[in-house]
Write a protein that holds these residues in place. Structure first.
Motif, PDB file in Angstrom:
ATOM      1  N   ILE A 100     -10.458  -8.262  22.618  1.00 41.76           N
ATOM      2  CA  ILE A 100     -10.752  -7.064  23.388  1.00 41.76           C
ATOM      3  C   ILE A 100      -9.819  -6.923  24.594  1.00 41.76           C
ATOM      4  N   GLU A 101      -9.392  -8.030  25.157  1.00 43.83           N
ATOM      5  CA  GLU A 101      -8.479  -7.960  26.299  1.00 43.83           C
ATOM      6  C   GLU A 101      -7.127  -7.399  25.878  1.00 43.83           C
ATOM      7  N   THR A 102      -6.677  -7.738  24.691  1.00 46.12           N
ATOM      8  CA  THR A 102      -5.413  -7.198  24.182  1.00 46.12           C
ATOM      9  C   THR A 102      -5.534  -5.699  23.962  1.00 46.12           C
ATOM     10  N   ILE A 103      -6.641  -5.281  23.384  1.00 50.67           N
ATOM     11  CA  ILE A 103      -6.865  -3.851  23.139  1.00 50.67           C
ATOM     12  C   ILE A 103      -6.892  -3.105  24.464  1.00 50.67           C
ATOM     13  N   LYS A 104      -7.608  -3.661  25.443  1.00 47.85           N
ATOM     14  CA  LYS A 104      -7.694  -3.022  26.750  1.00 47.85           C
ATOM     15  C   LYS A 104      -6.307  -2.900  27.397  1.00 47.85           C
ATOM     16  N   ARG A 105      -5.561  -3.984  27.383  1.00 46.48           N
ATOM     17  CA  ARG A 105      -4.227  -4.007  28.001  1.00 46.48           C
ATOM     18  C   ARG A 105      -3.279  -3.027  27.319  1.00 46.48           C
ATOM     19  N   GLU A 106      -3.241  -3.049  25.993  1.00 40.44           N
ATOM     20  CA  GLU A 106      -2.351  -2.150  25.254  1.00 40.44           C
ATOM     21  C   GLU A 106      -2.778  -0.688  25.401  1.00 40.44           C
ATOM     22  N   GLY A 107      -4.080  -0.452  25.415  1.00 36.47           N
ATOM     23  CA  GLY A 107      -4.587   0.908  25.583  1.00 36.47           C
ATOM     24  C   GLY A 107      -4.229   1.489  26.935  1.00 36.47           C
ATOM     25  N   LEU A 108      -4.417   0.694  27.989  1.00 35.85           N
ATOM     26  CA  LEU A 108      -4.059   1.165  29.330  1.00 35.85           C
ATOM     27  C   LEU A 108      -2.560   1.404  29.445  1.00 35.85           C
ATOM     28  N   ALA A 109      -1.769   0.544  28.834  1.00 37.09           N
ATOM     29  CA  ALA A 109      -0.316   0.721  28.862  1.00 37.09           C
ATOM     30  C   ALA A 109       0.079   2.017  28.155  1.00 37.09           C
ATOM     31  N   ALA A 110      -0.554   2.302  27.012  1.00 41.78           N
ATOM     32  CA  ALA A 110      -0.256   3.529  26.264  1.00 41.78           C
ATOM     33  C   ALA A 110      -0.671   4.766  27.055  1.00 41.78           C
ATOM     34  N   LEU A 111      -1.858   4.731  27.670  1.00 41.11           N
ATOM     35  CA  LEU A 111      -2.303   5.859  28.482  1.00 41.11           C
ATOM     36  C   LEU A 111      -1.380   6.084  29.671  1.00 41.11           C
ATOM     37  N   SER A 112      -1.014   5.016  30.323  1.00 38.91           N
ATOM     38  CA  SER A 112      -0.136   5.124  31.480  1.00 38.91           C
ATOM     39  C   SER A 112       1.229   5.665  31.092  1.00 38.91           C
ATOM     40  N   ALA A 113       1.751   5.202  29.959  1.00 38.86           N
ATOM     41  CA  ALA A 113       3.061   5.668  29.501  1.00 38.86           C
ATOM     42  C   ALA A 113       3.028   7.158  29.160  1.00 38.86           C
ATOM     43  N   LYS A 114       1.955   7.611  28.554  1.00 40.28           N
ATOM     44  CA  LYS A 114       1.857   9.010  28.113  1.00 40.28           C
ATOM     45  C   LYS A 114       1.422   9.945  29.237  1.00 40.28           C
ATOM     46  N   LEU A 115       0.446   9.518  30.059  1.00 42.50           N
ATOM     47  CA  LEU A 115      -0.153  10.393  31.062  1.00 42.50           C
ATOM     48  C   LEU A 115       0.296  10.106  32.488  1.00 42.50           C
ATOM     49  N   GLY A 116       0.915   8.960  32.690  1.00 41.71           N
ATOM     50  CA  GLY A 116       1.234   8.531  34.048  1.00 41.71           C
ATOM     51  C   GLY A 116       0.010   7.875  34.656  1.00 41.71           C
ATOM     52  N   PRO A 117       0.200   7.134  35.742  1.00 46.37           N
ATOM     53  CA  PRO A 117      -0.921   6.404  36.334  1.00 46.37           C
ATOM     54  C   PRO A 117      -2.076   7.304  36.778  1.00 46.37           C
ATOM     55  N   VAL A 118      -1.766   8.428  37.399  1.00 47.33           N
ATOM     56  CA  VAL A 118      -2.825   9.321  37.886  1.00 47.33           C
ATOM     57  C   VAL A 118      -3.560   9.956  36.710  1.00 47.33           C
ATOM     58  N   GLY A 119      -2.832  10.412  35.711  1.00 50.57           N
ATOM     59  CA  GLY A 119      -3.454  10.986  34.528  1.00 50.57           C
ATOM     60  C   GLY A 119      -4.318   9.977  33.805  1.00 50.57           C
ATOM     61  N   MET A 120      -3.847   8.728  33.770  1.00 49.40           N
ATOM     62  CA  MET A 120      -4.623   7.666  33.127  1.00 49.40           C
ATOM     63  C   MET A 120      -5.968   7.502  33.836  1.00 49.40           C
ATOM     64  N   VAL A 121      -5.963   7.473  35.152  1.00 50.33           N
ATOM     65  CA  VAL A 121      -7.205   7.314  35.908  1.00 50.33           C
ATOM     66  C   VAL A 121      -8.136   8.494  35.658  1.00 50.33           C
ATOM     67  N   HIS A 122      -7.608   9.709  35.656  1.00 48.53           N
ATOM     68  CA  HIS A 122      -8.442  10.885  35.386  1.00 48.53           C
ATOM     69  C   HIS A 122      -9.053  10.810  33.992  1.00 48.53           C
ATOM     70  N   PHE A 123      -8.273  10.382  33.010  1.00 42.96           N
ATOM     71  CA  PHE A 123      -8.769  10.248  31.641  1.00 42.96           C
ATOM     72  C   PHE A 123      -9.902   9.230  31.570  1.00 42.96           C
ATOM     73  N   ILE A 124      -9.710   8.079  32.197  1.00 48.07           N
ATOM     74  CA  ILE A 124     -10.721   7.020  32.162  1.00 48.07           C
ATOM     75  C   ILE A 124     -12.009   7.484  32.839  1.00 48.07           C
ATOM     76  N   ARG A 125     -11.898   8.260  33.892  1.00 51.92           N
ATOM     77  CA  ARG A 125     -13.088   8.758  34.587  1.00 51.92           C
ATOM     78  C   ARG A 125     -13.923   9.687  33.718  1.00 51.92           C
ATOM     79  N   LEU A 126     -13.327  10.301  32.711  1.00 53.52           N
ATOM     80  CA  LEU A 126     -14.077  11.158  31.802  1.00 53.52           C
ATOM     81  C   LEU A 126     -15.138  10.383  31.036  1.00 53.52           C
ATOM     82  N   PHE A 127     -14.969   9.079  30.934  1.00 54.49           N
ATOM     83  CA  PHE A 127     -15.849   8.260  30.113  1.00 54.49           C
ATOM     84  C   PHE A 127     -16.726   7.317  30.924  1.00 54.49           C
TER      85      PHE A 127
END
Length: 70
Positions: free
Chosen positions: A10-37
């Motif tokens: 699960i730690e690998t999934i979490k790390r890779e998922g956050l990296a993918a979100l950050s790469a696609k959305l940028g750090p601020v977009g990633m945080v906004h996306f995570i807050r949706l859930f």
């Protein structure tokens, strides 16, 4: 790319998922996306049971008939 063995970690999934979100959305977009859930609070199942206990089937059928649904 994550291997099938790494998917079990699960730690690998979490790390890779956050990296993918950050790469696609940028750090601020990633945080906004995570807050949706964010988790809510309360117990939806218990609240639903209490609400439905107060409503009789007959009332529901009468309402539906008056609304032209049946």
């Amino acid at each position: 790319m994550i291997s099938a063995m790494e998917l079990k970690n699960i730690e690998t999934i979490k790390r890779e998922g956050l990296a993918a979100l950050s790469a696609k959305l940028g750090p601020v977009g990633m945080v906004h996306f995570i807050r949706l859930f964010e988790n809510g609070n309360g117990d939806f199942t218990e609240e639903r049971k209490k609400l439905l206990e107060e409503i009789e089937k007959k009332e529901i059928l009468e309402f539906l008939k008056s609304e032209g649904e049946m």
